[in-house]
Design a protein around this motif. Sequence first.
Motif, PDB file in Angstrom:
ATOM      1  N   PHE A   1       0.838  -1.198   0.000  1.00 21.96           N
ATOM      2  CA  PHE A   1       0.000   0.000   0.000  1.00 21.96           C
ATOM      3  C   PHE A   1       0.879   1.256   0.000  1.00 21.96           C
ATOM      4  O   PHE A   1       0.660   2.191  -0.776  1.00 21.96           O
ATOM      5  N   LYS A   2       1.898   1.262   0.868  1.00 25.84           N
ATOM      6  CA  LYS A   2       2.816   2.411   0.929  1.00 25.84           C
ATOM      7  C   LYS A   2       3.508   2.625  -0.416  1.00 25.84           C
ATOM      8  O   LYS A   2       3.637   3.756  -0.899  1.00 25.84           O
ATOM      9  N   ASP A   3       3.964   1.532  -1.030  1.00 29.53           N
ATOM     10  CA  ASP A   3       4.634   1.636  -2.327  1.00 29.53           C
ATOM     11  C   ASP A   3       3.709   2.223  -3.386  1.00 29.53           C
ATOM     12  O   ASP A   3       4.134   3.029  -4.229  1.00 29.53           O
ATOM     13  N   GLN A   4       2.440   1.836  -3.351  1.00 29.38           N
ATOM     14  CA  GLN A   4       1.492   2.308  -4.371  1.00 29.38           C
ATOM     15  C   GLN A   4       1.170   3.791  -4.221  1.00 29.38           C
ATOM     16  O   GLN A   4       1.109   4.512  -5.211  1.00 29.38           O
ATOM     17  N   VAL A   5       0.980   4.265  -2.998  1.00 32.13           N
ATOM     18  CA  VAL A   5       0.677   5.701  -2.837  1.00 32.13           C
ATOM     19  C   VAL A   5       1.899   6.537  -3.223  1.00 32.13           C
ATOM     20  O   VAL A   5       1.746   7.675  -3.705  1.00 32.13           O
ATOM     21  N   MET A   6       3.095   5.973  -3.057  1.00 33.56           N
ATOM     22  CA  MET A   6       4.292   6.695  -3.488  1.00 33.56           C
ATOM     23  C   MET A   6       4.408   6.693  -5.010  1.00 33.56           C
ATOM     24  O   MET A   6       4.804   7.701  -5.607  1.00 33.56           O
ATOM     25  N   LEU A   7       4.048   5.577  -5.637  1.00 34.59           N
ATOM     26  CA  LEU A   7       4.052   5.531  -7.105  1.00 34.59           C
ATOM     27  C   LEU A   7       3.014   6.486  -7.689  1.00 34.59           C
ATOM     28  O   LEU A   7       3.230   7.073  -8.753  1.00 34.59           O
ATOM     29  N   LEU A   8       1.907   6.640  -6.991  1.00 37.17           N
ATOM     30  CA  LEU A   8       0.874   7.593  -7.421  1.00 37.17           C
ATOM     31  C   LEU A   8       1.261   9.032  -7.101  1.00 37.17           C
ATOM     32  O   LEU A   8       0.531   9.962  -7.461  1.00 37.17           O
ATOM     33  N   GLU A   9       2.405   9.202  -6.416  1.00 33.29           N
ATOM     34  CA  GLU A   9       2.911  10.525  -6.008  1.00 33.29           C
ATOM     35  C   GLU A   9       1.875  11.273  -5.167  1.00 33.29           C
ATOM     36  O   GLU A   9       1.673  12.482  -5.309  1.00 33.29           O
ATOM     37  N   ASP A  10       1.211  10.520  -4.304  1.00 34.80           N
ATOM     38  CA  ASP A  10       0.203  11.098  -3.420  1.00 34.80           C
ATOM     39  C   ASP A  10       0.363  10.504  -2.012  1.00 34.80           C
ATOM     40  O   ASP A  10      -0.537   9.827  -1.503  1.00 34.80           O
ATOM     41  N   PRO A  11       1.511  10.760  -1.362  1.00 36.06           N
ATOM     42  CA  PRO A  11       1.778  10.117  -0.068  1.00 36.06           C
ATOM     43  C   PRO A  11       0.783  10.484   1.028  1.00 36.06           C
ATOM     44  O   PRO A  11       0.590   9.715   1.965  1.00 36.06           O
ATOM     45  N   MET A  12       0.137  11.640   0.900  1.00 35.75           N
ATOM     46  CA  MET A  12      -0.808  12.054   1.939  1.00 35.75           C
ATOM     47  C   MET A  12      -1.963  11.063   2.077  1.00 35.75           C
ATOM     48  O   MET A  12      -2.501  10.877   3.173  1.00 35.75           O
ATOM     49  N   ARG A  13      -2.325  10.391   0.984  1.00 33.96           N
ATOM     50  CA  ARG A  13      -3.417   9.403   1.039  1.00 33.96           C
ATOM     51  C   ARG A  13      -3.082   8.228   1.944  1.00 33.96           C
ATOM     52  O   ARG A  13      -3.969   7.545   2.438  1.00 33.96           O
ATOM     53  N   GLY A  14      -1.782   8.001   2.165  1.00 37.49           N
ATOM     54  CA  GLY A  14      -1.391   6.852   2.961  1.00 37.49           C
ATOM     55  C   GLY A  14      -1.198   7.150   4.433  1.00 37.49           C
ATOM     56  O   GLY A  14      -1.073   6.219   5.234  1.00 37.49           O
ATOM     57  N   VAL A  15      -1.186   8.423   4.823  1.00 40.48           N
ATOM     58  CA  VAL A  15      -0.831   8.786   6.191  1.00 40.48           C
ATOM     59  C   VAL A  15      -1.833   8.238   7.200  1.00 40.48           C
ATOM     60  O   VAL A  15      -1.471   7.517   8.137  1.00 40.48           O
ATOM     61  N   ALA A  16      -3.115   8.587   7.061  1.00 40.23           N
ATOM     62  CA  ALA A  16      -4.130   8.169   8.042  1.00 40.23           C
ATOM     63  C   ALA A  16      -4.309   6.646   8.082  1.00 40.23           C
ATOM     64  O   ALA A  16      -4.333   6.053   9.174  1.00 40.23           O
TER      65      ALA A  16
END
Length: 428
Positions: free
Chosen positions: A112-127
């Motif tokens: 999941f962390k890898d995917q939000v980073m690939l999407l260049e949207d790390p904020m989606r993974g924080v919560a």
Amino acid sequence: MNLNMSSAESLVAQIQGLSGNLADLTQLRNYLKQSDDSLHLESTRLAPLLNELDPSLHSLGYLYILEACTSCPIAKEQANEFVLLVARFMNVCAAEQIRLASDKFISLCKRFKDQVMLLEDPMRGVAPMLAALRKLQTSTEQLTTLHPDFLLLCLLSKCYKTGLSILEDDIFEVDQPRDLFLYCYYGGMICIGQKQFRKALELLHNVVTAPMPIISAIAVEAYKKYILVSLIHLGQFSTSLPKYTSSAAQRNLKNFSQPYIELVISYSNGKVSELEMCVQTNKDKFETDKNLGLVKQVVSSMYKRNIQRLTQTYLTLSLQDIANTVQLSSPKEAEMHVLQMIQEGEIYATINQKDGMVRFLEDPEQYKTCEMIERIDSSIQRIMMLSKKLTTMNEVMSCDPSYLGKVGRERQRFDFDDFDTVPSKFNI
């Protein structure tokens, strides 16, 4: 297990029927473990089964199926759907169930962390990642392998305050040393972002002085930031590391950080011109290390240190004299520095703008207000708690078989060494 209609229905029925209590969940875990290889072989056909399960009630079975479904490479057009699905599961899953398959859960969260980073949207993974690590923890004293991933997402998305929420916990249980290195390094960077330099120093110090058989890139980068934060916060840096620091760090850290050691030497001379020349000489290296912003704060802190020295000598001083003494370009710039230092509580002074004079004052704190007494009491309670915890940990360690075995071997070696020193006439 070939996934035909009957076997799929049987799998769903087993998950639904065995998710009620711990004894049934243990049985379900054993069943799912036996079926794991088959689930991965049939991974492309499992997605419809997720619709028949409630992720909050059937978390263990849902986890096995979801992990198998997402084990194959995820196409770019499916990444957004994957992130939504896993984020929902991380938020609603039952902690007592996912802990029965913690490796599976960790693997899913890291994807999941890898995917939000690939999407260049790390904020989606924080919560979702925060929810996941809290569910994985058995107590707030435990450092999970998800802590560094969460802090990395906080750094990339600049959600520093959210990252601070877990840095307030006292950590006593660490499973993997690398997790501690990354946790302290990322945590130190988050504290730097929030100007909490004291806490940043504590975390970076942990990286630099932690046991390490060989020098690591993480330790080198932490050491560089440790130097810069020390200069900003303390106005000094000692190149002598504590005795408990590993020999690998003692020998090698300085060799990898020569521009930063030069900066320390220039800073200790107290001359802004020399410091700025050192910065200019090593500017490319500082930029490559992505530390140039911190280096500029080091230069700014020297002005503050020089102004603080003036408070120890003078009661009043003109802004022009301050500017000349600390090598600022104008009285206006000196006034800005003094005002900022007053606001941050670094000096106590008043400025008479009419005649351009600064009057330095004594610390007004008398340490007798209710607020101060509460702070002191809170600090005492915390120290007592930490002392009690350390005593308990020492008692546990003194009973640990591996520790006792090592001590016994060393004692035996010393006994033989002593025997060898006996005069030869007593040797057998």
